[in-house]
Design an enzyme around this catalytic site. Sequence first.
Site, PDB file in Angstrom:
ATOM      1  N   ASN A   8      -4.229  -0.412   3.809  1.00 15.63           N
ATOM      2  CA  ASN A   8      -3.088   0.255   3.182  1.00 15.63           C
ATOM      3  C   ASN A   8      -2.169   0.748   4.301  1.00 15.63           C
ATOM      4  O   ASN A   8      -2.505   1.695   4.999  1.00 15.63           O
ATOM      5  CB  ASN A   8      -3.625   1.427   2.342  1.00 15.63           C
ATOM      6  CG  ASN A   8      -2.531   2.304   1.771  1.00 15.63           C
ATOM      7  OD1 ASN A   8      -1.350   1.955   1.816  1.00 15.63           O
ATOM      8  ND2 ASN A   8      -2.917   3.446   1.224  1.00 15.63           N
ATOM      9  N   TRP A   9      -1.046   0.085   4.438  1.00 14.62           N
ATOM     10  CA  TRP A   9      -0.131   0.442   5.539  1.00 14.62           C
ATOM     11  C   TRP A   9       0.672   1.710   5.228  1.00 14.62           C
ATOM     12  O   TRP A   9       1.353   2.223   6.090  1.00 14.62           O
ATOM     13  CB  TRP A   9       0.797  -0.729   5.859  1.00 14.62           C
ATOM     14  CG  TRP A   9       0.169  -1.756   6.765  1.00 14.62           C
ATOM     15  CD1 TRP A   9      -1.171  -1.967   6.963  1.00 14.62           C
ATOM     16  CD2 TRP A   9       0.846  -2.701   7.605  1.00 14.62           C
ATOM     17  NE1 TRP A   9      -1.359  -2.981   7.860  1.00 14.62           N
ATOM     18  CE2 TRP A   9      -0.144  -3.457   8.277  1.00 14.62           C
ATOM     19  CE3 TRP A   9       2.193  -3.001   7.837  1.00 14.62           C
ATOM     20  CZ2 TRP A   9       0.173  -4.482   9.181  1.00 14.62           C
ATOM     21  CZ3 TRP A   9       2.518  -4.014   8.732  1.00 14.62           C
ATOM     22  CH2 TRP A   9       1.511  -4.743   9.408  1.00 14.62           C
ATOM     23  N   LYS A  10       0.649   2.156   3.974  1.00 16.83           N
ATOM     24  CA  LYS A  10       1.417   3.347   3.583  1.00 16.83           C
ATOM     25  C   LYS A  10       2.883   3.171   4.014  1.00 16.83           C
ATOM     26  O   LYS A  10       3.398   2.061   3.956  1.00 16.83           O
ATOM     27  CB  LYS A  10       0.766   4.601   4.167  1.00 16.83           C
ATOM     28  CG  LYS A  10      -0.728   4.678   3.832  1.00 16.83           C
ATOM     29  CD  LYS A  10      -1.361   5.986   4.188  1.00 16.83           C
ATOM     30  CE  LYS A  10      -2.830   5.959   3.797  1.00 16.83           C
ATOM     31  NZ  LYS A  10      -3.500   7.234   4.014  1.00 16.83           N
ATOM     32  N   HIS A  92      -3.334   6.423  -5.659  1.00 20.88           N
ATOM     33  CA  HIS A  92      -3.729   6.959  -4.346  1.00 20.88           C
ATOM     34  C   HIS A  92      -3.452   8.461  -4.328  1.00 20.88           C
ATOM     35  O   HIS A  92      -2.478   8.923  -4.935  1.00 20.88           O
ATOM     36  CB  HIS A  92      -2.933   6.249  -3.246  1.00 20.88           C
ATOM     37  CG  HIS A  92      -3.441   6.583  -1.874  1.00 20.88           C
ATOM     38  ND1 HIS A  92      -3.131   7.764  -1.255  1.00 20.88           N
ATOM     39  CD2 HIS A  92      -4.249   5.907  -1.031  1.00 20.88           C
ATOM     40  CE1 HIS A  92      -3.735   7.793  -0.069  1.00 20.88           C
ATOM     41  NE2 HIS A  92      -4.414   6.683   0.087  1.00 20.88           N
ATOM     42  N   GLU A  94      -2.158  10.305  -2.246  1.00 22.02           N
ATOM     43  CA  GLU A  94      -0.807  10.670  -1.775  1.00 22.02           C
ATOM     44  C   GLU A  94       0.222  10.484  -2.887  1.00 22.02           C
ATOM     45  O   GLU A  94       1.186  11.250  -2.973  1.00 22.02           O
ATOM     46  CB  GLU A  94      -0.466   9.840  -0.522  1.00 22.02           C
ATOM     47  CG  GLU A  94      -1.278  10.320   0.681  1.00 22.02           C
ATOM     48  CD  GLU A  94      -1.586   9.267   1.728  1.00 22.02           C
ATOM     49  OE1 GLU A  94      -0.935   8.201   1.730  1.00 22.02           O
ATOM     50  OE2 GLU A  94      -2.489   9.519   2.546  1.00 22.02           O
ATOM     51  N   GLU A 164     -12.013   7.823  -2.405  1.00 22.21           N
ATOM     52  CA  GLU A 164     -11.355   8.336  -1.212  1.00 22.21           C
ATOM     53  C   GLU A 164     -11.306   9.867  -1.268  1.00 22.21           C
ATOM     54  O   GLU A 164     -10.402  10.431  -1.907  1.00 22.21           O
ATOM     55  CB  GLU A 164      -9.929   7.801  -1.121  1.00 22.21           C
ATOM     56  CG  GLU A 164      -9.837   6.298  -1.026  1.00 22.21           C
ATOM     57  CD  GLU A 164      -8.580   5.868  -0.290  1.00 22.21           C
ATOM     58  OE1 GLU A 164      -8.702   5.165   0.712  1.00 22.21           O
ATOM     59  OE2 GLU A 164      -7.482   6.270  -0.706  1.00 22.21           O
ATOM     60  N   GLY A 170      -7.059  10.203   6.746  1.00 22.40           N
ATOM     61  CA  GLY A 170      -6.216  10.446   7.922  1.00 22.40           C
ATOM     62  C   GLY A 170      -6.669  11.611   8.782  1.00 22.40           C
ATOM     63  O   GLY A 170      -5.924  12.068   9.653  1.00 22.40           O
ATOM     64  N   SER A 209     -10.772   7.577   6.678  1.00 25.43           N
ATOM     65  CA  SER A 209     -11.172   7.562   8.094  1.00 25.43           C
ATOM     66  C   SER A 209     -12.215   6.493   8.418  1.00 25.43           C
ATOM     67  O   SER A 209     -13.072   6.692   9.275  1.00 25.43           O
ATOM     68  CB  SER A 209     -11.655   8.953   8.538  1.00 25.43           C
ATOM     69  OG  SER A 209     -10.586   9.884   8.449  1.00 25.43           O
ATOM     70  N   GLY A 230      -6.654   2.996   5.919  1.00 29.74           N
ATOM     71  CA  GLY A 230      -5.271   3.356   6.205  1.00 29.74           C
ATOM     72  C   GLY A 230      -4.937   3.097   7.664  1.00 29.74           C
ATOM     73  O   GLY A 230      -4.605   1.980   8.064  1.00 29.74           O
ATOM     74  N   GLY A 231      -5.040   4.137   8.467  1.00 30.45           N
ATOM     75  CA  GLY A 231      -4.603   4.070   9.870  1.00 30.45           C
ATOM     76  C   GLY A 231      -5.173   2.892  10.641  1.00 30.45           C
ATOM     77  O   GLY A 231      -4.459   2.245  11.419  1.00 30.45           O
TER      78      GLY A 231
HETATM   79  P1  PGA Z   1      -7.206   6.512   6.479  1.00 29.40           P
HETATM   80  O1  PGA Z   1      -6.539   6.342   5.035  1.00 29.40           O
HETATM   81  O2  PGA Z   1      -8.071   5.294   6.710  1.00 29.40           O
HETATM   82  O3  PGA Z   1      -6.044   6.591   7.432  1.00 29.40           O
HETATM   83  O4  PGA Z   1      -8.024   7.758   6.450  1.00 29.40           O
HETATM   84  C1  PGA Z   1      -7.268   5.799   3.965  1.00 29.40           C
HETATM   85  C2  PGA Z   1      -6.399   5.697   2.740  1.00 29.40           C
HETATM   86  O5  PGA Z   1      -5.632   6.612   2.443  1.00 29.40           O
HETATM   87  O6  PGA Z   1      -6.467   4.682   2.024  1.00 29.40           O
END
Ligand code: PGA
Length: 249
Positions: A8-10, A92, A94, A164, A170, A209, A230-231
């Site tokens: 997920n590049w967000k 998600h 967010e 999640e 993050g 993470s 994500g990251g």
């Molecule tokens: P992260 O994000 O790997 O940067 O913790 C995961 C996500 O929100 O899907």
Amino acid sequence: MRKLAAGNWKMNGMSVDLAEIAKLIDAHPAPDCDMLICPPTTLLSRMAERAAGSALQIGGQDCHAAGNGAHTGDISPAMLKDAGASHVILGHSERRADHGETDASVQAKAAAAQAIGLVAIVCVGETEAQRDAGTTLAVIGSQLAGSLPATLATVPDALVVAYEPVWAIGTGRTPTLDEIAEVHSFIRDTLVKRYGAAAQEMRLLYGGSVKASNAAAIFALPHVNGALVGGASLKCADFAPIVTALAAS
Ligand code: PGA
């Protein structure tokens, strides 16, 4: 079942970052798991063009529940599919926090995505306060009840649940392996009660993470069938080893 490594590049990624996709395709021409990147919408169709004919699948990060109409700034499931997406992340944390998405809106989106033939990856997860209060399973149970479509529209593969924990996203922090295993087996039981035995074949992802150094241990847990990353999905150098770990699990 075929496991799923999803990135997920967000709100990250410019044209120049399409080079990472070329590297990822080179690194994993035929991985022993599904491999997905969900870029920002601005890159989606270009990324899909680059990925055509490769093992890499492309997804959206959200969609509207309606097919079209007066919804400024929104994108329909059909538009995502038309741009080359096969999957869409929904609910998600967010989106739930920044855009007030509710279980009911996520459920409507998931049903619409399934109806058009997109794989819906529905996210659930507790906040740190909820975990500290001992309500994690109650929170997850209620999110599952409210966010998932009423029926498994097609094959079990078409609906994916991502666990999640909000506090692990993050932050570099993760639950213990026992905590992840507990939630994943709770999710599996809940899905089987709701959808029947077919839900044994639904993929359950862990997210929060995930990185190359912790991936193998997480993937060894029962009912962990992949990851939402994500990251560590932004650079091929970080994501390719996670795909390798999943394929080997
Ligand atoms: P992260 O994000 O790997 O940067 O913790 C995961 C996500 O929100 O899907």
